[in-house]
Design a protein around this motif. Structure first.
Motif, PDB file in Angstrom:
ATOM      1  N   ASP A   1      48.397  41.520  35.286  1.00 37.26           N
ATOM      2  CA  ASP A   1      47.489  39.598  34.917  1.00 37.26           C
ATOM      3  C   ASP A   1      47.074  39.557  35.967  1.00 37.26           C
ATOM      4  O   ASP A   1      47.223  38.451  36.515  1.00 37.26           O
ATOM      5  CB  ASP A   1      49.439  39.276  34.290  1.00 37.26           C
ATOM      6  N   LEU A   2      46.235  39.856  36.437  1.00 35.75           N
ATOM      7  CA  LEU A   2      45.926  39.419  37.993  1.00 35.75           C
ATOM      8  C   LEU A   2      44.629  38.602  37.667  1.00 35.75           C
ATOM      9  O   LEU A   2      44.642  37.630  38.389  1.00 35.75           O
ATOM     10  CB  LEU A   2      45.409  40.839  38.965  1.00 35.75           C
ATOM     11  N   ALA A   3      43.952  38.573  36.808  1.00 34.07           N
ATOM     12  CA  ALA A   3      42.840  37.733  36.419  1.00 34.07           C
ATOM     13  C   ALA A   3      43.839  35.772  35.840  1.00 34.07           C
ATOM     14  O   ALA A   3      43.641  35.134  36.536  1.00 34.07           O
ATOM     15  CB  ALA A   3      42.368  37.883  35.236  1.00 34.07           C
ATOM     16  N   ARG A   4      45.203  36.540  36.225  1.00 40.75           N
ATOM     17  CA  ARG A   4      46.007  34.706  36.281  1.00 40.75           C
ATOM     18  C   ARG A   4      46.173  34.446  37.424  1.00 40.75           C
ATOM     19  O   ARG A   4      45.957  33.271  37.967  1.00 40.75           O
ATOM     20  CB  ARG A   4      47.130  35.139  35.656  1.00 40.75           C
ATOM     21  N   TYR A   5      46.753  35.592  38.312  1.00 40.04           N
ATOM     22  CA  TYR A   5      46.868  35.419  39.715  1.00 40.04           C
ATOM     23  C   TYR A   5      45.320  34.578  40.121  1.00 40.04           C
ATOM     24  O   TYR A   5      45.861  34.720  41.751  1.00 40.04           O
ATOM     25  CB  TYR A   5      47.873  36.148  40.039  1.00 40.04           C
ATOM     26  N   TRP A   6      44.744  35.842  40.305  1.00 37.27           N
ATOM     27  CA  TRP A   6      43.610  36.122  41.315  1.00 37.27           C
ATOM     28  C   TRP A   6      42.449  34.989  40.041  1.00 37.27           C
ATOM     29  O   TRP A   6      41.357  36.368  39.561  1.00 37.27           O
ATOM     30  CB  TRP A   6      42.921  37.079  41.750  1.00 37.27           C
ATOM     31  N   PRO A   7      42.415  33.862  39.495  1.00 35.96           N
ATOM     32  CA  PRO A   7      41.509  33.403  38.345  1.00 35.96           C
ATOM     33  C   PRO A   7      39.361  33.222  39.175  1.00 35.96           C
ATOM     34  O   PRO A   7      38.148  33.901  37.885  1.00 35.96           O
ATOM     35  CB  PRO A   7      41.323  31.846  38.759  1.00 35.96           C
ATOM     36  N   ASP A   8      39.810  33.757  40.790  1.00 38.23           N
ATOM     37  CA  ASP A   8      38.412  33.018  41.463  1.00 38.23           C
ATOM     38  C   ASP A   8      37.555  34.413  41.453  1.00 38.23           C
ATOM     39  O   ASP A   8      36.963  34.727  42.523  1.00 38.23           O
ATOM     40  CB  ASP A   8      38.109  32.518  41.573  1.00 38.23           C
ATOM     41  N   SER A   9      38.724  35.978  41.683  1.00 39.14           N
ATOM     42  CA  SER A   9      38.462  37.333  41.570  1.00 39.14           C
ATOM     43  C   SER A   9      38.155  38.019  41.405  1.00 39.14           C
ATOM     44  O   SER A   9      39.695  38.557  41.290  1.00 39.14           O
ATOM     45  CB  SER A   9      39.277  37.187  43.104  1.00 39.14           C
ATOM     46  N   PRO A  10      36.469  38.217  40.648  1.00 42.01           N
ATOM     47  CA  PRO A  10      37.121  39.697  39.735  1.00 42.01           C
ATOM     48  C   PRO A  10      37.350  40.740  40.158  1.00 42.01           C
ATOM     49  O   PRO A  10      37.279  41.868  39.788  1.00 42.01           O
ATOM     50  CB  PRO A  10      35.746  39.336  39.513  1.00 42.01           C
ATOM     51  N   ARG A  11      37.030  40.581  41.317  1.00 39.61           N
ATOM     52  CA  ARG A  11      37.035  42.271  42.873  1.00 39.61           C
ATOM     53  C   ARG A  11      37.703  41.952  43.441  1.00 39.61           C
ATOM     54  O   ARG A  11      37.725  41.135  44.608  1.00 39.61           O
ATOM     55  CB  ARG A  11      35.474  42.966  43.733  1.00 39.61           C
ATOM     56  N   LEU A  12      38.828  42.648  43.283  1.00 38.75           N
ATOM     57  CA  LEU A  12      39.915  42.421  44.576  1.00 38.75           C
ATOM     58  C   LEU A  12      40.471  44.258  44.792  1.00 38.75           C
ATOM     59  O   LEU A  12      40.956  45.215  44.325  1.00 38.75           O
ATOM     60  CB  LEU A  12      41.405  42.535  43.502  1.00 38.75           C
ATOM     61  N   ALA A  13      40.672  43.986  46.089  1.00 37.69           N
ATOM     62  CA  ALA A  13      41.128  44.979  47.369  1.00 37.69           C
ATOM     63  C   ALA A  13      42.180  44.801  48.319  1.00 37.69           C
ATOM     64  O   ALA A  13      42.531  43.927  49.089  1.00 37.69           O
ATOM     65  CB  ALA A  13      39.602  45.686  48.360  1.00 37.69           C
ATOM     66  N   LEU A  14      43.553  45.631  47.228  1.00 44.28           N
ATOM     67  CA  LEU A  14      43.833  45.603  48.461  1.00 44.28           C
ATOM     68  C   LEU A  14      44.094  46.856  49.645  1.00 44.28           C
ATOM     69  O   LEU A  14      44.002  47.945  49.668  1.00 44.28           O
ATOM     70  CB  LEU A  14      45.418  46.137  47.028  1.00 44.28           C
ATOM     71  N   VAL A  15      43.929  46.448  51.038  1.00 38.14           N
ATOM     72  CA  VAL A  15      43.977  47.226  51.797  1.00 38.14           C
ATOM     73  C   VAL A  15      45.204  47.105  52.822  1.00 38.14           C
ATOM     74  O   VAL A  15      46.362  46.503  52.671  1.00 38.14           O
ATOM     75  CB  VAL A  15      42.976  46.875  53.243  1.00 38.14           C
ATOM     76  N   TRP A  16      45.860  48.540  52.727  1.00 39.79           N
ATOM     77  CA  TRP A  16      47.131  49.119  52.256  1.00 39.79           C
ATOM     78  C   TRP A  16      47.018  49.207  54.083  1.00 39.79           C
ATOM     79  O   TRP A  16      46.786  50.495  54.198  1.00 39.79           O
ATOM     80  CB  TRP A  16      48.237  49.003  51.572  1.00 39.79           C
TER      81      TRP A  16
END
Length: 154
Positions: free
Chosen positions: A88-103
Motif C-alpha cells: 500500500d505504498l501509494a497510500r503512504y507515499w501518494p506523491d512518490s511513484p519512485r521510492l528508494a529505501l537506502v538502508w
C-alpha cells in the motif's frame, strides 16, 4: 540495423540508474553513499534513509524500516503487516511513484541474524516485484532498496 531504444527512465531499475549490479536489492560501498543518493534523487526517486549501525536483530531493522517509510506501527513488528503495508505504498507515499529505501549499514544484521536478514529482505524484494505493474495503474510504485555497506568492492 537500428539500435534498440533505451528503456524509459520510469521503468529503469535502480541498478541501472546507479550503474551498479543488483536487482531490487542493490549493494554499494557506503563511501559512495552520498553520490549514489544524489543520483537517486536526480532520477526522480524519493529517498528514505534508514541506518542500522549497531543493530544485531532483524526485528529492530524492520522497525526502523517501517518508521522510515511512515508505515503503521504493526509493520515494525510483524512481517505480514510489513508486507501488507509495503503493498500500500501509494497510500503512504501518494506523491512518490519512485521510492528508494537506502538502508545504511546492514552488515551486522547480515552476520548476527542471517536467517532474519533473509526473511526481511525477502519481504522487501517481493514488494518490489508486486508494486510495479507497468505504470498505468496510479498505485504502481518503483520501490527498490539500496544497501550501503562498509568496504564493499562494487
Amino acid at each position: 540495423m537500428t539500435p534498440a531504444a533505451p528503456e524509459p527512465a520510469h521503468r529503469m531499475s535502480l541498478a541501472d540508474v546507479l550503474d551498479v549490479e543488483g536487482d531490487r536489492l542493490v549493494f554499494a560501498d557506503a563511501a559512495r553513499g552520498e553520490a549514489l543518493i544524489d543520483r537517486c534523487r536526480d532520477a526522480g526517486y524519493t529517498v528514505v534513509a534508514v541506518d542500522t549501525t549497531g543493530v544485531l536483530d532483524f526485528r529492530e531493522a524492520q522497525r526502523r524500516i517501517a518508521v522510515g517509510l511512515r508505515l503503521p506501527e504493526t509493520a515494525g513488528r510483524n512481517l505480514d503487516a510489513l508486507a501488507d503495508s509495503l503493498h500500500d505504498l501509494a497510500r503512504y507515499w501518494p506523491d512518490s511513484p519512485r521510492l528508494a529505501l537506502v538502508w545504511c549499514h546492514p552488515e551486522q544484521i547480515i552476520e548476527a541474524d542471517t536467517p532474519g536478514w533473509f526473511r526481511l529482505t525477502d519481504v522487501l524484494v517481493e514488494a518490489s516485484e508486486r508494486l510495479w505493474r507497468g505504470g498505468a495503474d496510479p498505485a504502481d510504485r518503483l520501490f527498490e532498496t539500496l544497501l550501503l555497506t562498509d568496504g564493499l568492492d562494487a
